[in-house]
Scaffold this motif. Structure first.
Motif, PDB file in Angstrom:
ATOM      1  N   ARG A  67       0.806  -1.229   0.000  1.00 31.21           N
ATOM      2  CA  ARG A  67       0.000   0.000   0.000  1.00 31.21           C
ATOM      3  C   ARG A  67       0.838   1.277   0.000  1.00 31.21           C
ATOM      4  NH1 ARG A  67      -5.432  -0.703  -0.984  1.00 31.21           N
ATOM      5  NH2 ARG A  67      -5.995  -2.747  -0.196  1.00 31.21           N
ATOM      6  N   MET A  68       2.153   1.138   0.118  1.00 27.62           N
ATOM      7  CA  MET A  68       3.016   2.318   0.128  1.00 27.62           C
ATOM      8  C   MET A  68       3.078   2.927  -1.266  1.00 27.62           C
ATOM      9  SD  MET A  68       6.313   1.874   2.521  1.00 27.62           S
ATOM     10  CE  MET A  68       6.447   0.156   2.906  1.00 27.62           C
ATOM     11  N   HIS A  90       4.322   7.198   2.697  1.00 30.49           N
ATOM     12  CA  HIS A  90       3.036   7.734   2.282  1.00 30.49           C
ATOM     13  C   HIS A  90       2.204   6.615   1.673  1.00 30.49           C
ATOM     14  CE1 HIS A  90       4.327  11.909   2.881  1.00 30.49           C
ATOM     15  NE2 HIS A  90       5.502  11.487   2.439  1.00 30.49           N
ATOM     16  N   THR A  91       0.940   6.549   2.077  1.00 30.34           N
ATOM     17  CA  THR A  91       0.005   5.569   1.537  1.00 30.34           C
ATOM     18  C   THR A  91      -1.203   6.313   0.985  1.00 30.34           C
ATOM     19  OG1 THR A  91      -1.168   5.293   3.622  1.00 30.34           O
ATOM     20  CG2 THR A  91       0.713   3.840   3.232  1.00 30.34           C
ATOM     21  N   ALA A  92      -2.134   5.564   0.372  1.00 35.16           N
ATOM     22  CA  ALA A  92      -3.344   6.177  -0.156  1.00 35.16           C
ATOM     23  C   ALA A  92      -4.217   6.706   0.979  1.00 35.16           C
ATOM     24  CB  ALA A  92      -4.120   5.166  -0.987  1.00 35.16           C
ATOM     25  N   ALA A  93      -4.220   6.039   2.113  1.00 32.14           N
ATOM     26  CA  ALA A  93      -4.991   6.487   3.275  1.00 32.14           C
ATOM     27  C   ALA A  93      -4.090   7.319   4.178  1.00 32.14           C
ATOM     28  CB  ALA A  93      -5.529   5.283   4.043  1.00 32.14           C
ATOM     29  N   ALA A  94      -4.495   8.539   4.455  1.00 31.05           N
ATOM     30  CA  ALA A  94      -3.664   9.431   5.266  1.00 31.05           C
ATOM     31  C   ALA A  94      -3.475   8.910   6.689  1.00 31.05           C
ATOM     32  CB  ALA A  94      -4.281  10.821   5.302  1.00 31.05           C
ATOM     33  N   SER A 123       3.408  -4.674  -4.831  1.00 35.80           N
ATOM     34  CA  SER A 123       2.536  -3.626  -5.325  1.00 35.80           C
ATOM     35  C   SER A 123       1.144  -4.188  -5.617  1.00 35.80           C
ATOM     36  CB  SER A 123       3.113  -3.031  -6.610  1.00 35.80           C
ATOM     37  OG  SER A 123       2.251  -2.052  -7.108  1.00 35.80           O
ATOM     38  N   MET A 124       0.125  -3.425  -5.155  1.00 35.00           N
ATOM     39  CA  MET A 124      -1.248  -3.855  -5.333  1.00 35.00           C
ATOM     40  C   MET A 124      -1.942  -3.093  -6.465  1.00 35.00           C
ATOM     41  SD  MET A 124      -2.548  -4.346  -1.487  1.00 35.00           S
ATOM     42  CE  MET A 124      -1.775  -5.510  -0.389  1.00 35.00           C
ATOM     43  N   GLY A 125      -1.162  -2.474  -7.325  1.00 36.15           N
ATOM     44  CA  GLY A 125      -1.722  -1.808  -8.487  1.00 36.15           C
ATOM     45  C   GLY A 125      -2.371  -0.465  -8.188  1.00 36.15           C
ATOM     46  N   LEU A 126      -1.962   0.214  -7.143  1.00 36.81           N
ATOM     47  CA  LEU A 126      -2.552   1.525  -6.827  1.00 36.81           C
ATOM     48  C   LEU A 126      -1.904   2.613  -7.619  1.00 36.81           C
ATOM     49  CD1 LEU A 126      -2.950   1.216  -2.964  1.00 36.81           C
ATOM     50  CD2 LEU A 126      -4.692   1.077  -4.711  1.00 36.81           C
TER      51      LEU A 126
END
Length: 126
Positions: A67-68, A90-94, A123-126
């Motif tokens: 998720r990074m 840094h991730t998608a969720a703050a 990697s999860m494709g974000l």
């Protein structure tokens, strides 16, 4: 300067109390800062990074490598002079962003490289 002003207006006892208050305040500030510095910790596990910190309120953050989005290493002027740096994940969720301040510069760079490699692998494709 404050002790001199107090001494001129209140006498020697007031000036001594002013000096004691300033020294006590500085000592308490240093103690809390040292406890805060020692409270930071991290552990790299197989699938995620655990970051813990806090003196009065302990906080535990789990950041999955997949998720990074990016890992940032920063060092201001004072940090460079002291030979330390701050690592930020840094991730998608703050809410799951994590910070590790005060790492030696070489350790921060190695940690950034390891986390970037593990993030690319998972990697999860974000």
């Amino acid at each position: 300067m404050g002790a001199f002003i107090v001494w001129r207006n209140g006498g020697v006892v007031a000036a001594a109390m002013w000096v004691v208050a300033v020294v006590l305040g500085a000592a308490v500030t240093w103690l809390v800062a040292e406890l805060d510095r020692r409270a930071y910790g991290y552990a790299e596990r197989a699938d995620d990074l655990i970051v813990t910190h806090g003196v009065f309120v302990k906080r535990l953050i789990v950041v999955p490598y997949g998720r990074m989005q990016f890992v940032d290493v920063t060092a201001g002027l004072l940090e460079r002079w002291m030979g330390i740096a701050t690592v930020r994940m840094h991730t998608a969720a703050a809410a799951t962003d994590a910070t590790l301040p005060g790492l030696p510069t070489a350790e921060a760079a190695l940690l950034r490289d390891r986390l970037a490699q593990k993030g690319e692998e998972r990697s999860m494709g974000l």
